[in-house]
Design an enzyme around this catalytic site. Structure first.
Site, PDB file in Angstrom:
ATOM      1  CG  HIS A   1      -4.616   0.073   3.804  1.00 41.45           C
ATOM      2  ND1 HIS A   1      -3.890  -0.898   3.145  1.00 41.45           N
ATOM      3  CD2 HIS A   1      -5.504   0.558   2.900  1.00 41.45           C
ATOM      4  CE1 HIS A   1      -4.332  -1.005   1.912  1.00 41.45           C
ATOM      5  NE2 HIS A   1      -5.306  -0.125   1.728  1.00 41.45           N
TER       6      HIS A   1
ATOM      7  CG  HIS B   1      -6.719   0.299  -1.705  1.00 43.07           C
ATOM      8  ND1 HIS B   1      -6.976  -0.312  -0.496  1.00 43.07           N
ATOM      9  CD2 HIS B   1      -7.654  -0.204  -2.572  1.00 43.07           C
ATOM     10  CE1 HIS B   1      -8.003  -1.130  -0.606  1.00 43.07           C
ATOM     11  NE2 HIS B   1      -8.438  -1.090  -1.846  1.00 43.07           N
TER      12      HIS B   1
ATOM     13  CB  CYS C   1      -0.993  -0.025   1.152  1.00 43.33           C
ATOM     14  SG  CYS C   1      -0.260   0.105   2.811  1.00 43.33           S
TER      15      CYS C   1
END
Length: 346
Positions: A309, A321, A261
């Site tokens: 994240h 993402h 990520c």
């Protein structure tokens, strides 16, 4: 002889019969309930498995970000160590050359300066010749003192460089140990998640992979907004992220074949000429914080309480993402994960 007749049993009356029947049924129901409890496994329920898998993926991603941070520090320590070692080698070569020159000068002075100057003057055929030689010896003495001071200074410098190199070596070893530890944690969590997912049926697995779980590929059902075309850094970062859609999530990767990520967001802004830190918990401080209501394309959006994240906002409540291992870079709703904050890189 005594009679051994079997005692006569009295018949059960109506109330007694009903009571016995009720107790018998209750006992049977209780036994069934206990049997069912012993056989039931709450963890085997699809909902329980999905919740546990989500938790494991979150923990794995947290370990991944710690791994990324430790890797960055270890690489910095390695670069610094290499530079110090190169500089130490250069300084050591110069020091050895100065030592050799000082040794040659000392040997020459010893050979030529063995007699007392007054004796040299007395033995000299020409006083002017003596005075010339005396001036030369004085200059040589000054040079010798300067050379000695230089050697001492260089010795101190080389020693300081070696001390700094030892410090960076210790940092490197600490970073390498942290790398191994966080990699082990992440792999353990991912392996456990895989084992749990294997318990699901194909239909249950498909339901888990659906957009509500934040893990479905971007397709015609969730069209991504057109990126801004103003040529700004944000626009270029969004364009890069759109070009990465479909590439695999790769643990600890920053591209070009795959990303995790924070690796994706770092690469997106690197393509736009802006250097971002490596991890989610450092990227969130790499710009101006913005509220959820003020999001603009190119903003970094962060999730989960530990800021584990990150995605790149693209407008209309959506982001691009890299979700997790086994998935690909994709479009997903910003609301699909617990919100932690947003940053506008600068």
């Amino acid at each position: 002889m005594a009679s051994h007749r079997k005692p006569r049993q009295r018949p059960l009356r109506g109330g007694t019969v009903r009571t016995a029947a009720t107790l018998a049924l209750a006992g049977a129901a209780t036994a069934t309930a206990f049997e069912g409890t012993s056989q039931a496994d709450p963890q085997r329920a699809p909902s329980g498995i999905k919740a546990e898998v989500d938790r494991l993926y979150e923990q794995a991603e947290a370990a991944t970000e710690r791994y990324n941070g430790a890797k960055e520090k270890a690489e910095e320590a390695q670069r610094a160590l290499n530079e110090l070692r190169d500089e130490t080698a250069r300084r050591t070569d110069r020091l050895n050359a100065a030592r050799r020159a000082l040794g040659s000068l000392a040997a020459g002075q010893y050979r030529s300066g063995g007699l007392d100057p007054a004796v040299q003057l007395a033995m000299a055929d020409d006083p002017q010749d003596y005075l010339a030689r005396a001036a030369l010896l004085t200059r040589a003495g000054d040079r010798s003192a300067a050379d000695i001071a230089s050697v001492r200074r260089q010795l101190d410098e080389v020693g300081a460089l070696r001390d700094r190199a030892a410090g960076h070596l210790a940092e490197l070893r600490t970073g390498q140990a942290e790398l191994a530890a966080q990699k082990s944690v992440a792999e353990e969590k991912l392996d456990e998640a895989k084992r749990l997912l294997a318990r699901l049926t194909a239909e249950e697995r498909a339901a888990y992979e659906a957009p509500a779980g934040g893990a479905a590929p971007a397709d015609a059902r969730t069209p991504a907004p057109s990126p801004p075309s103003d040529g700004s850094r944000a626009a270029r970062a969004v364009a890069f992220a759109r070009g990465a859609i479909g590439k695999p999530y790769v643990w600890g990767a920053t591209g070009p074949g795959g990303y995790d990520c924070s690796g994706l967001t770092q690469a997106a802004y690197r393509s736009a000429g802006l250097s971002l830190p490596r991890t989610t918990y450092t990227q969130i401080n790499a710009g101006r914080r913005v509220s959820r209501d003020d999001l603009a394309p190119g903003d970094l959006v962060f999730f989960y309480p530990g800021v584990t994240h990150v995605g790149l906002y693209i407008g209309n409540g959506q982001m691009i993402h890299a979700p997790r291992p086994g998935s690909t870079v994709r479009v997903a709703p910003v609301g699909s994960m617990p919100w932690a904050g947003a940053t506008r890189p600068a």
